[in-house]
Scaffold this active site. Structure first.
Site, PDB file in Angstrom:
ATOM      1  N   ILE A  14       0.822  -1.203   0.000  1.00  0.00           N
ATOM      2  CA  ILE A  14       0.000   0.000   0.000  1.00  0.00           C
ATOM      3  C   ILE A  14       0.860   1.259   0.000  1.00  0.00           C
ATOM      4  CG2 ILE A  14      -1.764   1.301   1.299  1.00  0.00           C
ATOM      5  CD1 ILE A  14      -2.755  -1.370   0.119  1.00  0.00           C
ATOM      6  N   GLU A  38      -3.512  -5.847   8.075  1.00  0.00           N
ATOM      7  CA  GLU A  38      -2.795  -4.613   7.754  1.00  0.00           C
ATOM      8  C   GLU A  38      -1.505  -4.625   8.565  1.00  0.00           C
ATOM      9  OE1 GLU A  38      -5.634  -1.647   8.839  1.00  0.00           O
ATOM     10  OE2 GLU A  38      -6.979  -2.155   7.192  1.00  0.00           O
ATOM     11  N   GLU A  92      23.404   6.485  17.796  1.00  0.00           N
ATOM     12  CA  GLU A  92      22.281   7.273  18.301  1.00  0.00           C
ATOM     13  C   GLU A  92      22.630   7.964  19.620  1.00  0.00           C
ATOM     14  OE1 GLU A  92      19.492   8.188  16.874  1.00  0.00           O
ATOM     15  OE2 GLU A  92      19.789   6.977  15.092  1.00  0.00           O
ATOM     16  N   SER A 113       4.522  -3.519  18.855  1.00  0.00           N
ATOM     17  CA  SER A 113       3.082  -3.724  18.625  1.00  0.00           C
ATOM     18  C   SER A 113       2.890  -4.917  17.702  1.00  0.00           C
ATOM     19  CB  SER A 113       2.464  -2.471  17.990  1.00  0.00           C
ATOM     20  OG  SER A 113       2.592  -1.361  18.839  1.00  0.00           O
ATOM     21  N   PRO A 114       3.091  -6.140  18.206  1.00  0.00           N
ATOM     22  CA  PRO A 114       3.091  -7.311  17.325  1.00  0.00           C
ATOM     23  C   PRO A 114       1.766  -7.623  16.650  1.00  0.00           C
ATOM     24  CG  PRO A 114       3.214  -7.986  19.629  1.00  0.00           C
ATOM     25  CD  PRO A 114       3.336  -6.491  19.606  1.00  0.00           C
ATOM     26  N   GLY A 115       0.697  -6.950  17.043  1.00  0.00           N
ATOM     27  CA  GLY A 115      -0.582  -7.170  16.365  1.00  0.00           C
ATOM     28  C   GLY A 115      -0.614  -6.613  14.962  1.00  0.00           C
ATOM     29  N   GLU A 140      18.893  15.730  10.134  1.00  0.00           N
ATOM     30  CA  GLU A 140      18.578  17.130   9.822  1.00  0.00           C
ATOM     31  C   GLU A 140      17.156  17.525  10.194  1.00  0.00           C
ATOM     32  OE1 GLU A 140      17.328  16.791   5.133  1.00  0.00           O
ATOM     33  OE2 GLU A 140      19.436  17.118   5.622  1.00  0.00           O
ATOM     34  N   GLU A 142      15.524  16.347  12.919  1.00  0.00           N
ATOM     35  CA  GLU A 142      15.301  15.950  14.306  1.00  0.00           C
ATOM     36  C   GLU A 142      15.831  17.032  15.241  1.00  0.00           C
ATOM     37  OE1 GLU A 142      15.567  11.661  16.144  1.00  0.00           O
ATOM     38  OE2 GLU A 142      17.580  12.483  15.933  1.00  0.00           O
TER      39      GLU A 142
END
Length: 181
Positions: A14, A38, A92, A113-115, A140, A142
């Site tokens: 999608i 989804e 990071e 969020s494994p769903g 840039e 952030e």
């Protein structure tokens, strides 16, 4: 087929984005029926619990468009393609905080969020920090501001929902269980 396994029979892409991709999969369920799923595909991320010598925990404050507000979070970022999580964690930490460490310990990894998403976050801990002499350029788009808090201050901000994300709540729980004061 395993007891709960769903077999993908078709995938429709999608959206393909900079950070996530969205697919709709048609699946065959264990009982033979079909359904749609989804799914968000994400390259994964890291987060770093960084504790200074004085016991202060390093947080970054940044605006989160999805929430419509600023939050305080532990330093974190997305894995780059082919990059090892430990390398991402160090990068990071340096980009967001101006600190580095040669001693990053993997604490755990979890799915956010494994769903509907496959994002896996790797959480590292360090209490062996060095301030970098020169600034490392971050992303840039952030904008972050550092905050150094002790555990009691952080827990209070969590109650006030200024700290409001899973990885940072996980970090605070970890620090409390570890006995960090």
């Amino acid at each position: 087929m395993r007891k709960f396994e769903e077999v993908t029979t078709h995938t429709e892409e999608i959206f393909k984005g900079k950070i996530i991709d969205l697919n709709v999969d048609t699946v065959t369920l264990p009982d033979g029926n079909t359904s749609k799923r989804e799914l968000i595909k994400h390259p994964g991320a890291v987060a770093v619990i960084a504790v200074k010598e004085d016991g202060k925990i390093i947080f970054v404050e940044q605006y989160r468009k999805a929430l419509g507000k600023s939050t305080l979070e532990i330093p974190a970022g997305k894995l780059e393609k082919g990059e090892e999580p430990l390398i991402t964690a160090r990068r990071e930490l340096e980009e967001e905080t101006g600190y580095t460490s040669d001693n990053l310990e993997l604490i755990n990894s979890f799915y956010t969020s494994p769903g509907f998403a496959d994002e896996l976050v790797h959480i590292y801990f360090t209490d062996d920090l060095r301030k970098l002499e020169e600034n490392v350029e971050g992303d840039e788009d952030e904008f972050v501001e550092l905050a150094e808090l002790d555990i009691e201050e952080a827990v209070q901000l969590e109650k006030e929902q200024r700290i409001h994300d899973a990885k940072t709540s996980y970090a605070l729980l970890y620090l409390k269980l570890r006995g960090i004061k």
